[in-house]
Design an enzyme around this catalytic site. Structure first.
Site, short mmCIF file in Angstrom:
data_model
loop_
_atom_site.label_atom_id
_atom_site.label_comp_id
_atom_site.label_asym_id
_atom_site.label_seq_id
_atom_site.Cartn_x
_atom_site.Cartn_y
_atom_site.Cartn_z
N ASP A 202 0.82 -1.22 0.00
CA ASP A 202 0.00 0.00 0.00
C ASP A 202 0.86 1.27 0.00
O ASP A 202 1.86 1.35 0.72
CB ASP A 202 -0.85 -0.04 1.28
CG ASP A 202 -1.78 1.15 1.43
OD1 ASP A 202 -2.70 1.26 0.61
OD2 ASP A 202 -1.59 1.95 2.37
N TYR A 206 5.54 6.94 -0.43
CA TYR A 206 5.67 7.94 0.63
C TYR A 206 6.50 7.50 1.83
O TYR A 206 6.42 8.11 2.90
CB TYR A 206 4.27 8.35 1.12
CG TYR A 206 3.24 8.45 0.01
CD1 TYR A 206 3.36 9.44 -0.96
CD2 TYR A 206 2.19 7.54 -0.09
CE1 TYR A 206 2.42 9.53 -1.99
CE2 TYR A 206 1.25 7.63 -1.11
CZ TYR A 206 1.38 8.63 -2.06
OH TYR A 206 0.46 8.71 -3.07
N GLU A 244 1.38 -0.45 -4.99
CA GLU A 244 0.41 0.61 -5.24
C GLU A 244 1.15 1.95 -5.22
O GLU A 244 1.47 2.48 -4.16
CB GLU A 244 -0.69 0.65 -4.18
CG GLU A 244 -1.78 1.64 -4.58
CD GLU A 244 -2.38 2.46 -3.45
OE1 GLU A 244 -3.46 3.05 -3.66
OE2 GLU A 244 -1.78 2.55 -2.36
N HIS A 317 -11.51 -0.39 -4.61
CA HIS A 317 -12.23 0.02 -3.40
C HIS A 317 -12.11 1.51 -3.12
O HIS A 317 -12.73 2.01 -2.20
CB HIS A 317 -11.68 -0.78 -2.22
CG HIS A 317 -10.24 -0.45 -1.94
ND1 HIS A 317 -9.22 -0.82 -2.80
CD2 HIS A 317 -9.64 0.24 -0.94
CE1 HIS A 317 -8.07 -0.38 -2.32
NE2 HIS A 317 -8.29 0.27 -1.20
C1 GLC Z 1 -4.27 3.23 -0.37
C2 GLC Z 1 -5.56 2.47 -0.23
C3 GLC Z 1 -6.61 3.37 0.36
C4 GLC Z 1 -6.13 3.89 1.69
C5 GLC Z 1 -4.76 4.56 1.56
C6 GLC Z 1 -4.13 4.81 2.91
O1 GLC Z 1 -4.39 4.25 -1.31
O2 GLC Z 1 -5.96 1.94 -1.45
O3 GLC Z 1 -7.83 2.70 0.51
O4 GLC Z 1 -7.04 4.81 2.21
O5 GLC Z 1 -3.86 3.74 0.85
O6 GLC Z 1 -3.71 3.61 3.49
#
Ligand code: GLC
Length: 550
Positions: A202, A206, A244, A317
């Site tokens: 995730d 950052y 991601e 999501h």
């Molecule tokens: C990612 C997830 C999202 C979440 C964010 C912070 O972007 O897909 O749902 O809110 O990270 O963890």
């Protein structure tokens, strides 16, 4: 599982929101035993790998992306033993499982943060990022724009600010602290030791902060991710990291590692990364009946190492993110796809696939056809295989996370609880309500969207060139037609998509295939003549799509 270490190249992924998938104990919240009871369904759909959203103990301020304990299962979902059973049962059906790995931040309820904010000299203080002012790292953008005024939040008790890229309830971990860097690798080992097949990592851009930068994609971040990858390769070969990173393709390229000038050099960072920018361009192309933006972003997408793969998706999501488009296109997309201001969230759109595409079966199919033929492995977001609707009035992104609609019966077959007690309400409107849109009805109807998606899954898997082959976009003589040629050593598949509401004739330069008799893999085309030396002409109905094996 079979020992193929490149399994992800041609895998079909399925994203499961545990809380909304299936409730086994009647508390109105989905759980692990519920998911286990639906594995046969996923096997029948043909998926190869489940991606599970965070399932750890959490105050659920960000639906589980705010983790309070990395070494346990949220009590709503079951136990660690249930999780082991899930992995075993999935594997027994040839389905792999990847979990979410949230490295960047914890919940503010995590014992580390609870300790850290007790005093400035607490041993856990340095697990997080603190500052006397809120003026540091001013070039870092705010992601949750609608709710967070700053990336810093003041902690009155200790008189300092702490850093967070998401909600204030999600303090960022401090990766300059070796103890943090080490501890998160232990988290990875803990779940890998349960036999899972990897992680969706995730929010990876950052991890580190540096003054004078936008605090994204820093060299330190890549170095750490490479270290994580080494642990996987050495201790858990065959397991994957799917990153991601909502970034431009050229900024994504370094996340694969290897050598940017030579795709034959194996990647040594992520096995896979989501291709964020192509997604909104598919939606834009469908509205404008013009594929130029898809072609442009794909032309600017660099080659990746042979052992890596893109992951493509239509919805997930989160809000349909418009971070990777120009300001002008963002305004246009909002106008076209989010006419009601409530449909907008942060820099995106909180709607599901079917409502975005006017519940028009032809548009939903052609969008999926693009998904299944673009370079990369496709992800299906739970419920999109039956065209579920959304509820824009629910909090945050919950409107695209409503209970899976299994049957037309009470509680939609999701739960025995009183629907008033479901964690979020079922979709219950005349168009998308569970009485009308549900798995049972669609499985029973050979003409349903479910059967179409299942066929795409099956045909894609039977034609590995769609996962492995290179991809060439052919001129098709019409701005509304997307023509992709996927080619490998043994096979070639030409995928044609008409993104317009009028019939089109594709005129294709296929001279090098002269003599070939195209085979219509999906069984949709009128009889096709063999390819000759003249440009090859194919008639396409409105929103038509064809996969032709040459
Ligand atoms: C990612 C997830 C999202 C979440 C964010 C912070 O972007 O897909 O749902 O809110 O990270 O963890």
């Amino acid at each position: 599982m079979n020992p193929d270490t490149l399994w992800y190249k041609n895998a079909i992924f399925y994203e499961v929101h545990l809380r909304s998938f299936c409730d086994s104990n009647g508390d109105g919240k989905g759980d692990l035993p519920g998911l286990i009871s639906k594995l046969d369904y996923l096997q029948e759909l043909g998926v190869d790998c489940i991606w599970l959203l965070p399932m750890f103990p959490s105050p659920l301020k960000d639906d589980g992306y705010d983790i309070a304990d990395y070494y346990n299962i949220h009590p709503d979902y079951g136990t660690v033993d249930d999780f082991r059973t899930l992995v075993a049962e999935a594997h027994a059906r040839g389905i792999r499982v990847i979990a979410d790995l949230v490295l960047n931040h914890t919940s503010d309820q995590h014992p580390w943060f609870v300790q850290a904010r007790q005093s400035r000299d607490n041993p856990y203080r340095d697990y997080y990022v603190w500052s006397d002012t809120d003026q540091k790292y001013r070039d870092a953008r705010i992601i949750f724009l609608d709710t967070e005024p700053s990336n810093w939040t003041y902690d009155a008790a200790t008189g300092q600010y702490y850093w967070h890229r998401f909600y204030a309830s999600q303090p960022d971990l401090n990766y300059d602290n070796p103890a943090v860097a080490e501890e998160m690798i232990n988290v990875l080992r803990f779940w890998m030791d349960m036999g899972i097949d990897g992680f969706r990592a995730d929010a990876v851009p950052y991890l580190f902060e540096r003054e004078g930068t936008n605090c994204e994609n820093l060299p330190e971040t890549h170095a750490y991710l490479k270290r994580v990858r080494r642990v996987l390769d050495e201790e858990y070969p065959g397991a994957i990291l799917l990153g991601e990173a909502n970034q431009w393709p050229w900024d994504l390229r370094p996340y694969f590692g290897g050598d940017e000038n030579n795709p034959a050099v194996p990647g040594d960072e992520f096995h896979m990364a989501f291709h964020f920018p192509v997604m909104p361009r598919i939606f834009k192309a469908l509205k404008l009946e013009d594929v130029s933006d898809i072609l442009e972003i794909m032309a600017r997408t660099p080659d990746i190492p042979f052992n890596c793969q893109w992951c493509v998706f239509l919805r997930n999501h989160d809000e349909l993110t418009l971070e990777m488009v120009t300001e002008e296109d963002r305004q246009l997309m909002w106008q076209l796809y989010a006419p009601d201001p409530r449909m907008r969230l942060n820099l995106g759109i909180r709607r599901r696939l079917a409502p975005l595409l006017d519940n028009d079966r032809r548009k939903i199919e052609v969008a999926n056809s693009i998904l299944f033929t673009l370079p990369g492995a496709p992800i299906i977001y739970y419920g999109d295989e039956i065209g579920m609707g959304d509820n824009i009035w629910l909090f945050d992104r919950n409107g695209v996370r409503t209970p899976m609609q299994w049957t037309a019966g009470p509680g939609a077959g999701f739960s025995q609880a009183d629907p008033a007690d479901f964690w979020v309400p079922l979709i219950d409107d005349p168009t998308y309500g569970y009485q009308k849109v549900n798995v049972a009805a669609q499985m029973a109807d050979p003409q349903s969207l479910w059967h179409t998606i299942r066929q795409m899954v099956a045909v894609r898997k039977a034609n590995p060139v769609l996962g492995w082959g290179n991809c060439q976009f052919l001129p098709a003589g019409s701005r509304a037609v997307l023509a992709l040629l996927r080619q490998g050593q043994e096979a070639a598949v030409l995928a044609l998509h008409n993104l317009s509401g009028t019939a089109q004739t594709a005129v294709l330069p296929l001279e090098s295939f002269a003599g070939a008799q195209p085979v219509d893999l999906l069984g949709r085309a009128d009889p096709l003549p063999p390819v000759g030396t003249e440009p090859y002409r194919v008639n396409l109905r409105p929103y038509d799509y064809l996969w032709l094996k040459l």
